[in-house]
Design a protein around this motif. Structure first.
Motif, PDB file in Angstrom:
ATOM      1  N   GLY A  18     -21.349   3.130 -18.557  1.00  0.00           N
ATOM      2  CA  GLY A  18     -21.391   4.574 -18.326  1.00  0.00           C
ATOM      3  C   GLY A  18     -21.404   5.343 -19.631  1.00  0.00           C
ATOM      4  O   GLY A  18     -22.137   6.320 -19.783  1.00  0.00           O
ATOM      5  N   ALA A  19     -20.596   4.894 -20.595  1.00  0.00           N
ATOM      6  CA  ALA A  19     -20.559   5.546 -21.907  1.00  0.00           C
ATOM      7  C   ALA A  19     -21.904   5.418 -22.607  1.00  0.00           C
ATOM      8  O   ALA A  19     -22.382   6.368 -23.240  1.00  0.00           O
ATOM      9  N   GLU A  20     -22.523   4.264 -22.482  1.00  0.00           N
ATOM     10  CA  GLU A  20     -23.826   4.055 -23.119  1.00  0.00           C
ATOM     11  C   GLU A  20     -24.858   5.031 -22.542  1.00  0.00           C
ATOM     12  O   GLU A  20     -25.605   5.668 -23.291  1.00  0.00           O
ATOM     13  N   VAL A  21     -24.876   5.178 -21.231  1.00  0.00           N
ATOM     14  CA  VAL A  21     -25.822   6.097 -20.588  1.00  0.00           C
ATOM     15  C   VAL A  21     -25.503   7.536 -20.957  1.00  0.00           C
ATOM     16  O   VAL A  21     -26.384   8.306 -21.361  1.00  0.00           O
ATOM     17  N   TYR A  22     -24.221   7.918 -20.837  1.00  0.00           N
ATOM     18  CA  TYR A  22     -23.823   9.301 -21.108  1.00  0.00           C
ATOM     19  C   TYR A  22     -24.130   9.696 -22.553  1.00  0.00           C
ATOM     20  O   TYR A  22     -24.749  10.729 -22.810  1.00  0.00           O
ATOM     21  N   ALA A  39     -24.454   8.835 -15.597  1.00  0.00           N
ATOM     22  CA  ALA A  39     -23.415   7.890 -16.003  1.00  0.00           C
ATOM     23  C   ALA A  39     -22.457   7.588 -14.855  1.00  0.00           C
ATOM     24  O   ALA A  39     -22.085   6.427 -14.630  1.00  0.00           O
ATOM     25  N   TYR A  40     -22.069   8.611 -14.125  1.00  0.00           N
ATOM     26  CA  TYR A  40     -21.123   8.415 -13.017  1.00  0.00           C
ATOM     27  C   TYR A  40     -21.762   7.593 -11.901  1.00  0.00           C
ATOM     28  O   TYR A  40     -21.104   6.730 -11.301  1.00  0.00           O
ATOM     29  N   ALA A  41     -23.037   7.820 -11.615  1.00  0.00           N
ATOM     30  CA  ALA A  41     -23.729   7.020 -10.606  1.00  0.00           C
ATOM     31  C   ALA A  41     -23.712   5.550 -11.001  1.00  0.00           C
ATOM     32  O   ALA A  41     -23.472   4.668 -10.168  1.00  0.00           O
ATOM     33  N   LEU A  42     -23.952   5.262 -12.276  1.00  0.00           N
ATOM     34  CA  LEU A  42     -23.931   3.887 -12.752  1.00  0.00           C
ATOM     35  C   LEU A  42     -22.531   3.290 -12.622  1.00  0.00           C
ATOM     36  O   LEU A  42     -22.375   2.166 -12.151  1.00  0.00           O
ATOM     37  N   ILE A  43     -21.524   4.050 -13.017  1.00  0.00           N
ATOM     38  CA  ILE A  43     -20.138   3.556 -12.929  1.00  0.00           C
ATOM     39  C   ILE A  43     -19.779   3.233 -11.487  1.00  0.00           C
ATOM     40  O   ILE A  43     -19.191   2.191 -11.190  1.00  0.00           O
ATOM     41  N   LYS A  44     -20.127   4.112 -10.558  1.00  0.00           N
ATOM     42  CA  LYS A  44     -19.795   3.875  -9.149  1.00  0.00           C
ATOM     43  C   LYS A  44     -20.481   2.620  -8.627  1.00  0.00           C
ATOM     44  O   LYS A  44     -19.874   1.848  -7.879  1.00  0.00           O
ATOM     45  N   SER A  49     -14.420  -2.520  -7.854  1.00  0.00           N
ATOM     46  CA  SER A  49     -13.246  -2.105  -7.105  1.00  0.00           C
ATOM     47  C   SER A  49     -13.578  -1.913  -5.634  1.00  0.00           C
ATOM     48  O   SER A  49     -14.687  -1.516  -5.266  1.00  0.00           O
ATOM     49  N   LEU A  50     -12.595  -2.175  -4.799  1.00  0.00           N
ATOM     50  CA  LEU A  50     -12.733  -1.962  -3.367  1.00  0.00           C
ATOM     51  C   LEU A  50     -12.831  -0.474  -3.054  1.00  0.00           C
ATOM     52  O   LEU A  50     -13.497  -0.063  -2.109  1.00  0.00           O
ATOM     53  N   PHE A  51     -12.193   0.344  -3.888  1.00  0.00           N
ATOM     54  CA  PHE A  51     -12.177   1.783  -3.684  1.00  0.00           C
ATOM     55  C   PHE A  51     -13.186   2.464  -4.601  1.00  0.00           C
ATOM     56  O   PHE A  51     -13.488   1.987  -5.689  1.00  0.00           O
ATOM     57  N   LYS A  52     -13.684   3.599  -4.159  1.00  0.00           N
ATOM     58  CA  LYS A  52     -14.641   4.377  -4.945  1.00  0.00           C
ATOM     59  C   LYS A  52     -13.959   4.901  -6.210  1.00  0.00           C
ATOM     60  O   LYS A  52     -12.820   5.347  -6.165  1.00  0.00           O
ATOM     61  N   THR A  53     -14.671   4.865  -7.314  1.00  0.00           N
ATOM     62  CA  THR A  53     -14.158   5.407  -8.575  1.00  0.00           C
ATOM     63  C   THR A  53     -14.250   6.926  -8.516  1.00  0.00           C
ATOM     64  O   THR A  53     -15.321   7.469  -8.267  1.00  0.00           O
ATOM     65  N   SER A  54     -13.145   7.605  -8.768  1.00  0.00           N
ATOM     66  CA  SER A  54     -13.144   9.069  -8.743  1.00  0.00           C
ATOM     67  C   SER A  54     -13.842   9.601  -9.993  1.00  0.00           C
ATOM     68  O   SER A  54     -13.927   8.903 -11.011  1.00  0.00           O
TER      69      SER A  54
END
Length: 121
Positions: A18-22, A39-44, A49-54
């Motif tokens: 995400g940092a690389e993209v951002y 970046a956030y789309a890539l991180i998600k 993780s079982l839960f979505k990244t906020s």
């Protein structure tokens, strides 16, 4: 004299990706919103993780990756504040009709659909 060891980002870490993209997008001239969305789309998608990244956790993940490996993300530190609200989004512009009217503008419908027709099953 020992050679200084440079911390490289973990290629499997979603925060580093995400940092690389951002950082790449910001340095290429994109604004915060566009860069953050990518970046956030890539991180998600990359997070195991079982839960979505906020969004807040995504911002922290990017910040941690940049701080941990500043040589891998040169000059990106100046953009990190935007992840936490230092940059305000540009105000929305509204198009005013040529007649100078500031009221609502009717949008022509090619099918003649009315409000009642929309929900008739």
């Amino acid at each position: 004299m020992p050679i200084a060891q440079v911390n490289q980002p973990d290629p499997n870490d979603p925060g580093s990706k995400g940092a690389e993209v951002y950082c790449f997008m910001r340095k290429a001239g994109n604004n915060h919103e566009v860069s953050w969305t990518a970046a956030y789309a890539l991180i998600k998608r990359q997070s195991a993780s079982l839960f979505k990244t906020s969004p807040e956790h995504g911002a922290v993940m990017i910040t941690e990756a940049v701080v941990k490996s500043p040589d891998a993300f040169p000059d990106c530190g100046r953009f990190l504040g935007a992840l936490f609200g230092s940059e305000k989004p540009a105000p929305l512009t509204t198009d005013i009709p040529a007649s100078g009217s500031t009221g609502p503008v009717a949008i022509p419908s090619s099918r003649g659909t009315t409000r009642n027709d929309r929900y008739s099953f």
